[in-house]
Design a protein around this motif. Structure first.
Motif, PDB file in Angstrom:
ATOM      1  N   GLU A  31      -7.981  12.352  -1.396  1.00 28.73           N
ATOM      2  CA  GLU A  31      -7.147  10.894  -2.466  1.00 28.73           C
ATOM      3  C   GLU A  31      -6.897  11.389  -3.325  1.00 28.73           C
ATOM      4  N   ASN A  32      -6.691  12.242  -4.127  1.00 33.75           N
ATOM      5  CA  ASN A  32      -6.650  12.824  -5.636  1.00 33.75           C
ATOM      6  C   ASN A  32      -5.016  13.587  -4.875  1.00 33.75           C
ATOM      7  N   GLY A  33      -4.264  13.198  -3.634  1.00 34.02           N
ATOM      8  CA  GLY A  33      -3.344  13.531  -3.373  1.00 34.02           C
ATOM      9  C   GLY A  33      -3.053  15.571  -3.219  1.00 34.02           C
ATOM     10  N   HIS A  34      -4.007  15.833  -2.940  1.00 30.54           N
ATOM     11  CA  HIS A  34      -3.914  17.209  -2.576  1.00 30.54           C
ATOM     12  C   HIS A  34      -4.124  17.249  -0.824  1.00 30.54           C
ATOM     13  N   ILE A  35      -3.705  18.695  -0.604  1.00 30.22           N
ATOM     14  CA  ILE A  35      -3.785  19.445   0.445  1.00 30.22           C
ATOM     15  C   ILE A  35      -4.163  20.717   0.428  1.00 30.22           C
ATOM     16  N   PRO A  36      -5.525  20.024   0.331  1.00 29.13           N
ATOM     17  CA  PRO A  36      -5.971  21.957   0.021  1.00 29.13           C
ATOM     18  C   PRO A  36      -6.019  22.942   1.393  1.00 29.13           C
ATOM     19  N   GLY A  37      -5.702  24.120   1.212  1.00 31.47           N
ATOM     20  CA  GLY A  37      -5.786  24.913   2.081  1.00 31.47           C
ATOM     21  C   GLY A  37      -5.634  26.429   1.569  1.00 31.47           C
TER      22      GLY A  37
ATOM     23  N   GLU B 261       0.784  -1.446   0.082  1.00 29.53           N
ATOM     24  CA  GLU B 261       0.046   0.110   0.125  1.00 29.53           C
ATOM     25  C   GLU B 261       0.894   1.573   0.254  1.00 29.53           C
ATOM     26  N   PHE B 262       0.749   2.655  -0.545  1.00 24.54           N
ATOM     27  CA  PHE B 262       1.150   3.567  -0.795  1.00 24.54           C
ATOM     28  C   PHE B 262       1.032   4.042   0.365  1.00 24.54           C
ATOM     29  N   PHE B 263       2.204   4.995   1.053  1.00 26.19           N
ATOM     30  CA  PHE B 263       2.191   5.798   1.752  1.00 26.19           C
ATOM     31  C   PHE B 263       2.340   7.417   1.365  1.00 26.19           C
ATOM     32  N   TRP B 264       1.837   8.459   1.775  1.00 34.86           N
ATOM     33  CA  TRP B 264       2.967   9.802   1.760  1.00 34.86           C
ATOM     34  C   TRP B 264       3.519  10.192   2.331  1.00 34.86           C
ATOM     35  N   ASN B 265       4.518  10.775   2.102  1.00 29.41           N
ATOM     36  CA  ASN B 265       5.392  11.621   2.711  1.00 29.41           C
ATOM     37  C   ASN B 265       5.529  12.957   3.263  1.00 29.41           C
ATOM     38  N   VAL B 266       4.484  13.641   3.854  1.00 30.88           N
ATOM     39  CA  VAL B 266       4.387  14.887   4.043  1.00 30.88           C
ATOM     40  C   VAL B 266       5.867  15.829   3.948  1.00 30.88           C
ATOM     41  N   GLU B 267       6.296  15.255   4.024  1.00 31.74           N
ATOM     42  CA  GLU B 267       7.918  16.642   5.006  1.00 31.74           C
ATOM     43  C   GLU B 267       8.281  16.103   3.305  1.00 31.74           C
ATOM     44  N   GLU B 268       8.710  15.401   2.606  1.00 33.84           N
ATOM     45  CA  GLU B 268       9.459  14.513   1.676  1.00 33.84           C
ATOM     46  C   GLU B 268       8.403  14.489   0.144  1.00 33.84           C
ATOM     47  N   ASP B 269       7.644  14.771  -0.077  1.00 36.52           N
ATOM     48  CA  ASP B 269       6.790  14.148  -1.264  1.00 36.52           C
ATOM     49  C   ASP B 269       5.830  15.564  -1.750  1.00 36.52           C
ATOM     50  N   PHE B 270       6.137  16.245  -0.684  1.00 37.35           N
ATOM     51  CA  PHE B 270       5.042  17.833  -0.344  1.00 37.35           C
ATOM     52  C   PHE B 270       6.125  19.323  -0.520  1.00 37.35           C
ATOM     53  N   LYS B 271       6.081  20.643  -1.283  1.00 34.86           N
ATOM     54  CA  LYS B 271       6.542  21.020  -1.264  1.00 34.86           C
ATOM     55  C   LYS B 271       6.750  21.816   0.402  1.00 34.86           C
ATOM     56  N   PRO B 272       7.480  22.832   0.434  1.00 32.37           N
ATOM     57  CA  PRO B 272       6.892  23.561   2.205  1.00 32.37           C
ATOM     58  C   PRO B 272       5.724  24.366   1.423  1.00 32.37           C
ATOM     59  N   VAL B 273       5.380  24.798   2.345  1.00 38.25           N
ATOM     60  CA  VAL B 273       3.963  25.960   2.498  1.00 38.25           C
ATOM     61  C   VAL B 273       4.255  27.028   3.266  1.00 38.25           C
ATOM     62  N   PRO B 274       3.984  28.249   2.718  1.00 39.69           N
ATOM     63  CA  PRO B 274       4.478  29.249   3.763  1.00 39.69           C
ATOM     64  C   PRO B 274       3.895  29.694   5.448  1.00 39.69           C
TER      65      PRO B 274
END
Length: 121
Positions: free
Chosen positions: A34-40, A1-14
């Protein structure tokens, strides 16, 4: 099963970035949907030149914004509405228009720019 590594897989946010209300958190980190987005969102400062195009769609005196949304009587049609800012709380919206991201929708012109907000989801 696939797991996201938020610290490595995503750009830093302000630092002022706020995750959307329904975003799941794990160990204090927002998790992708489920789409790989972190809305904010990043709050818009009304007198900051960086947000001049955002401010072009918001009337702070009357507390309304220009929003492109589905027509209430025909979901196949779109309409531009002046929506009370209070109706937009807890939502993320995207700014589109003449001076945004190369204007892929062909809205307005240099002489007559047009910008609108679109609710996500």
């Amino acid at each position: 099963e696939f797991f996201w590594n938020v610290e490595e897989d995503f750009k830093p946010v302000p630092e002022c970035w706020i995750p959307a209300k329904e975003i799941e958190q794990l160990n204090g980190n927002p998790m992708p949907d489920e789409n790989g987005h972190i809305p904010g969102w990043v709050p818009v400062e009304k007198n900051n030149k960086q947000y001049c195009w955002h401010s072009s769609v918001v009337n702070y005196e009357f507390e309304v914004a220009l929003v492109l949304k589905h027509h209430p009587d025909d979901p196949g049609l779109l309409e531009i509405s002046a929506v009370p800012l209070s109706d937009l709380l807890e939502q993320t919206l995207e700014l589109i228009g003449t001076n945004i991201n190369g204007n892929p929708y062909g809205l307005g012109s240099k002489k007559h720019p047009l910008h609108l907000l679109i609710p996500h989801g």
